[in-house]
Design a protein around this motif. Structure first.
Motif, short mmCIF file in Angstrom:
data_model
loop_
_atom_site.label_atom_id
_atom_site.label_comp_id
_atom_site.label_asym_id
_atom_site.label_seq_id
_atom_site.Cartn_x
_atom_site.Cartn_y
_atom_site.Cartn_z
N HIS B 148 4.80 18.15 -7.98
CA HIS B 148 6.06 17.74 -7.34
C HIS B 148 6.77 16.62 -8.08
O HIS B 148 7.94 16.37 -7.84
N PHE B 149 6.05 15.91 -8.91
CA PHE B 149 6.68 14.82 -9.67
C PHE B 149 6.50 15.14 -11.16
O PHE B 149 5.45 14.84 -11.74
N PRO B 150 7.50 15.75 -11.73
CA PRO B 150 7.33 16.36 -13.07
C PRO B 150 6.95 15.37 -14.16
O PRO B 150 6.39 15.76 -15.18
N HIS B 151 7.25 14.10 -14.00
CA HIS B 151 6.93 13.17 -15.08
C HIS B 151 5.44 12.83 -15.12
O HIS B 151 4.98 12.18 -16.04
N LEU B 152 4.72 13.22 -14.10
CA LEU B 152 3.28 12.93 -14.09
C LEU B 152 2.55 13.92 -14.97
O LEU B 152 2.84 15.10 -14.96
#
Lengths: 223, 223, 223, 223
Positions: B148-152
């Motif tokens: 859900h948090f693409p930068h992770l």
DNA sequence: AATGAATGAGGTTTCATTCAT
DNA sequence: CATGAATGAAACCTCATTCAT
């Protein structure tokens, strides 16, 4: 028990006081998994049980004193640094943290045990006094930090310290959690899972660094 | 004590098992400042002391089970959300945290008590099993979050959860610390000092938000 | 300690309850100058310390129970006599007194110790309950006595018992007073002085007889 | 603690001796329900703990001395009266009793505590000496009483005093008995029962009057 | 399976007394 | 003489766990 030199003068008393704290500390460090009883502390200090009660109102107050001494060492150096002339950076703060809170084998187990142990048993007066001394240190350290990191506004220094401490303690408990040995075993076994692929000192380092970098940057977290 | 129906079938056993956990939970919630003794738990469950030992090897295992059930509730909903179709934001995560970990009066005191209580008393096997179940949940939740948090990147989700948990627990202990009442008293009295100008839920909110925002942004903290 | 037959049924429990009282009584009788500690009582009863606490809330309650049992034996026989058909005279009452209160080696030391010991330590509820049971006995015995001595009016029976008890206890304490052996030594040595020319049983006899004769005669002392 | 003037001369020693007794007396009077410890006595006297032991062999001897002083005051006045020229009646004796033994808040609790406390702890020598001093007083007072009540024969005076003392002490203990407050509560509640319908001073008055009247009349109780 | 009686280790605190200073 | 620091025995009660019934 041989009657040792009596502590007549204030200075001698302080020495004895500290000797008892030292003894408690040694025991705590020696076996972090349990809290020594007063008889053991007295024994370790080369004193009689009753003597310990001449210097500390109760066992809880003794433990609290050991704990406070540990914290105090940390804060004294932090304050010395931030109120000193030299520059202070994130690395310095982290180094101090490691030196005073992480490396001494007793600090974290004791800190962790101080909750629940004291909340109930320490009389309100002592607790308040403890908190006030603590507050004074925190405030001074927080203010000093704010001077060194210009993007911090009033109160941010204290908040930063608070969150740091929460991370220090919280992460340690998670690693010490249920049977730390098990943790190691699993880390070696499972291998790949990121769940076990961490160790306390390094993870703390990263977490603190992230926290501080995020906080002292131009757009700091709300106080 | 009335001799209750014996639990012959597996299903009945599960029911009794849970009844004991419920009882322990009720007692913990009722008076978070103390750990109920086995007799009380049995009593609250309408069973005899000995019966508790048919379902739990020791008191510690019982407490651990209560704790785990609390965590499980949280993870089940987290996993359901992150593996579901809808969007998931930071606010959602914080809301779940509050709902499962902060608001139930028993979770934090118990979690806090689980360290030190269990580290030494729970046999290694149980500890390992507990950790493995925990790892499975963590991994699934962490992976879900990363989606859900693409930068992770891989492992960041788990690390984020770990640090969140450290903050949740660490901050709570600092606020519950030595005599929480004293805290309130001092907060009201001194007034101005940022040392006392905080309360747990709000501070946790801010800290978590800062942590997540810092982590899910484009340039996340190193894993 | 060998696990003895368990007391499951009420009757068995009563037996064990009494066995503990017996043990305490034996110890008290064996060395009247000191109060046995709970460990000793348990040992004497062939039980573990904890077991004593299953049957008595505290050490004080145990002692009170021993005391009460001694009193009870006396009152039961007094009541049986005064409520029976036969005639009852002063001699009968004095004989009962001797048999139940003076001769058993433990009664007087214990009675004497019960003051001060219990006033502080026994919770109010127990104390009130004790007093009420006592009152019931006293009242019945007092009323019975009034029926046998026609010159007594309502309340005189109870008052007579009260004063008798005061004499029994007071005189005993004076004789047991500071080092009873010293008393004997002086009695033999000085010889002539009326100060030492008495012994407890005889003096009590004379005092009680005088009290009762004065009270049951035609013109009794005011209630 | 300020180093007070050393007591070199005998007179100064007596002063200090009495100061300690005074201190003990004050503490006893202040809280009759407990026996002060040596530290408190020393403190109240403005001396150090060790100093008390320069004047009294043990705590027990100290208490005994306080007790004796109380008795002494009573006897001195009794002897002065009965050896004086004026007439002496029963009322006078009762008045003296009240003034010296009943009204001072410390006398009865202490007297009551002296048994059992001292019987075993005071060395025989002290006990004998105490008894002899006591005997001398008793004898003189008893003889004096016999002169004022012509129907008394030799030894009756002493016996009368003995029984009086037994009543004073015995009745007091019965009233102070298990939780005096409970007594009051029950007295107010039940109301009608003669068991509770009495209070110490009045009952003592009646009992003493009856005793003396019965004894000094034409046909006294056998010695 | 269920019970609950029995166990006993374990820890804290008080305080009379001693004795070095 | 005076001090008060040091001693250490003594005693209470709790409660997790076992096991006979």
């Amino acid at each position: 028990m041989v009657i040792r030199q009596r502590a007549i003068q204030a200075g001698e008393k302080q020495v004895r006081h500290d000797a008892i704290l030292d003894a408690a500390e040694r025991l705590l460090a020696r076996s972090p998994e349990r809290v020594a009883n007063v008889a053991e502390v007295a024994d370790e200090a080369g004193l009689a049980k009753g003597t310990v009660y001449l210097y500390f109102t109760s066992k809880e107050e003794l433990l609290l004193a050991v704990h406070e001494r540990g914290i105090d060492g940390f804060f004294r150096e932090v304050i010395a640094r931030v109120e000193g002339d030299g520059p202070v950076g994130i690395d310095d703060m982290i180094r101090l943290t490691h030196h005073h809170l992480v490396e001494p084998p007793l600090f974290l187990p004791l800190a962790s045990r101080c909750f629940g142990l004291m909340s109930h048993s320490v009389p309100a007066e002592s607790a308040i006094a403890f908190k006030q001394r603590m507050a004074a240190r925190l405030e001074r350290a927080g203010a000093g930090i704010e001077r060194h990191f210009p993007h911090l506004s009033h109160g941010d220094g204290v908040a930063l310290l608070r969150r740091s401490y929460a991370l220090i303690l919280g992460l340690w408990q998670m690693s010490a959690d249920v049977a730390g040995e098990a943790h190691c075993a699993l880390a070696g076994a499972g291998g790949v899972s990121p769940v076990f692929a961490w160790n306390y000192p390094d993870e703390l380092d990263r977490a603190l660094r992230a926290l501080w970098q995020g906080s002292v940057a131009a757009a700091p977290a709300a106080r």
